[in-house]
Design a protein around this motif. Structure first.
Motif, PDB file in Angstrom:
ATOM      1  N   TYR A 243       0.936  -1.297  -0.001  1.00 27.88           N
ATOM      2  CA  TYR A 243      -0.001   0.005   0.083  1.00 27.88           C
ATOM      3  C   TYR A 243       0.764   1.336   0.074  1.00 27.88           C
TER       4      TYR A 243
ATOM      5  N   TYR B 136       1.312   3.959  -2.932  1.00 32.57           N
ATOM      6  CA  TYR B 136       1.164   5.519  -3.038  1.00 32.57           C
ATOM      7  C   TYR B 136       2.169   6.381  -3.071  1.00 32.57           C
TER       8      TYR B 136
ATOM      9  N   ARG C  10       2.146   8.866  -6.146  1.00 34.96           N
ATOM     10  CA  ARG C  10       2.188  10.231  -5.960  1.00 34.96           C
ATOM     11  C   ARG C  10       3.519  11.164  -6.468  1.00 34.96           C
TER      12      ARG C  10
ATOM     13  N   ALA D 217      -3.493   8.921  -5.952  1.00 35.09           N
ATOM     14  CA  ALA D 217      -2.583   7.923  -5.567  1.00 35.09           C
ATOM     15  C   ALA D 217      -3.043   6.808  -4.304  1.00 35.09           C
ATOM     16  N   GLY D 218      -3.767   7.693  -3.455  1.00 34.77           N
ATOM     17  CA  GLY D 218      -4.437   6.919  -2.293  1.00 34.77           C
ATOM     18  C   GLY D 218      -5.229   5.977  -2.442  1.00 34.77           C
TER      19      GLY D 218
ATOM     20  N   ALA E  41      -3.556   3.183  -4.776  1.00 31.37           N
ATOM     21  CA  ALA E  41      -2.980   2.150  -3.936  1.00 31.37           C
ATOM     22  C   ALA E  41      -3.849   1.419  -2.988  1.00 31.37           C
ATOM     23  N   ARG E  42      -4.858   1.789  -2.174  1.00 30.82           N
ATOM     24  CA  ARG E  42      -5.689   1.034  -1.576  1.00 30.82           C
ATOM     25  C   ARG E  42      -6.547  -0.137  -2.369  1.00 30.82           C
TER      26      ARG E  42
ATOM     27  N   SER F 223      -8.817   6.111   2.379  1.00 25.10           N
ATOM     28  CA  SER F 223      -7.377   6.336   1.792  1.00 25.10           C
ATOM     29  C   SER F 223      -7.575   7.648   1.158  1.00 25.10           C
TER      30      SER F 223
ATOM     31  N   TRP G 147      -5.173  10.702   2.794  1.00 24.33           N
ATOM     32  CA  TRP G 147      -3.897  11.407   2.089  1.00 24.33           C
ATOM     33  C   TRP G 147      -4.021  12.764   1.521  1.00 24.33           C
TER      34      TRP G 147
END
Length: 359
Positions: free
Chosen positions: A129, A133, A137, A161-162, A165-166, A224, A228
């Motif tokens: 994760y 991210y 990012r 990105a958050g 990624a999640r 997420s 972020w």
């Protein structure tokens, strides 16, 4: 190293930490977070058990502050010597009383009961994760600021990105989580994991490996994104200077806000995940799927109103806020450490080039 990056740009390509270094920072952060937050969930589960929320052949949710894990209750058959940690008899008058009595009567280490199995998935999932991210990012920032390197990072970069990624981390871990839960229910060892996989595939096919992923993503992806964006905005207010204390405060605020907004999704996710486990994981024959996520939301609202969708808000924030704070502060500290190391290596490289030119 004081844990601060000073005037350095943490995203400067010359000193940017490598994926391997990001993995090291995330892994240490996940381990430290688990050690600090696990006692909170152990106490919560013991309080639930006291209220008869845990019964034989049912499930309960265990979380070390990073990930939720479905666990099955195993009958002790009346043998006190074989009682599992979540079934030990006692009477607690509250959270603080539970901490004191568990530590005094069962030993301090009992507060970390059940930590090992969760780390098996929590550590790799958290590494995936955080590394995903950071990679996304920084690349989105490079693309958005390609014409002007001094331009501040756009907030849509940590948002995308958050969420991405999640989505990736939860999807990658979901099959492992289902297999692990099946192993628990059938009392299989890790060497017999193929038996659990065979059983799951027999009744549900390959798509069965991702059953229950929808409700999880419904909660975790928005969480997420909100987390972020809030955290990165908080960092911008400090000119992106990252100290451990400032990262801890920012992570706590971001985690609390994200937990508050997504609590209704958490209520639905918990309901659906336990229901799915009881009907589809713990039983051998295939069962019909339960109600849809939207139906669950409507039923909870009809029965308990808006407050029903925010059930467990306080304990969730109390657990999520420190978990997020510890994790991101430790991760940022690790990034700062490796960046300082990369900067020194870069300076050594320049000195070597200078010496070679002089020679």
């Amino acid at each position: 190293m004081a844990g601060t990056t000073g005037s350095l740009d943490v995203d400067d390509p010359k000193f940017r930490i490598t994926p391997t270094q990001q993995m090291g920072a995330a892994c240490s952060g996940a381990l430290i977070t688990s050690l600090f937050v696990t006692p909170l969930d152990v106490v919560k589960i013991r309080l639930q058990a006291q209220q008869k929320a845990l019964v034989t052949n049912k499930c309960f949710l265990y979380c070390n502050g990073l990930m939720d894990h479905l666990c099955t209750c195993v009958s002790s058959n009346g043998n006190n010597s074989q009682r599992h940690w979540y079934q030990r008899p006692s009477h607690f008058n509250g959270t603080l009383d539970a901490f004191i009595k568990i530590g005094k009567n069962e030993g301090v280490l009992s507060l970390w009961s059940g930590l090992s199995p969760t780390l098996v998935l929590a550590l790799p999932a958290t590494v995936v994760y955080f590394v995903t991210y950071e990679q996304l990012r920084t690349r989105l920032k490079d693309w958005a600021c390609r014409d002007c390197s001094n331009r501040p990072q756009p907030l849509w970069a940590p948002l995308i990105a958050g969420c991405t990624a999640r989505l990736w981390a939860a999807t990658a871990v979901s099959p492992l989580e289902l297999i692990r839960t099946k192993m628990q229910s059938k009392k299989l060892s890790y060497l017999e994991v193929h038996e659990a996989l065979k059983s799951l595939l027999q009744y549900h096919g390959w798509r069965g490996l991702w059953k229950g992923l929808g409700p999880t993503l419904l909660r975790d992806v928005p969480f997420s994104g909100i987390y972020w964006v809030t955290y990165e905005k908080f960092k911008m207010m400090n000119n992106n200077k990252s100290t451990f204390a400032y990262s801890f405060l920012g992570g706590s605020i971001a985690g609390s806000l994200a937990a508050f907004i997504t609590t209704p999704f958490d209520v639905v996710k918990t309901y659906r995940q336990i229901e799915m486990a009881e009907k589809e994981i713990l039983s051998e024959p295939p069962m019909l799927c339960g109600a849809s996520t939207f139906s669950v939301i409507c039923n909870i609202y009809k029965k308990n109103g808006l407050s029903g969708l925010f059930t467990g808000l306080v304990p969730r924030v109390v657990k999520v806020a420190p978990a997020c704070a510890i994790m991101v502060a430790t991760f940022e500290y690790g990034k700062s450490f490796f960046q300082q190391y990369n900067m020194k290596e870069y300076e050594k490289h320049l000195l070597n080039l200078l010496r070679n030119d002089l020679d």
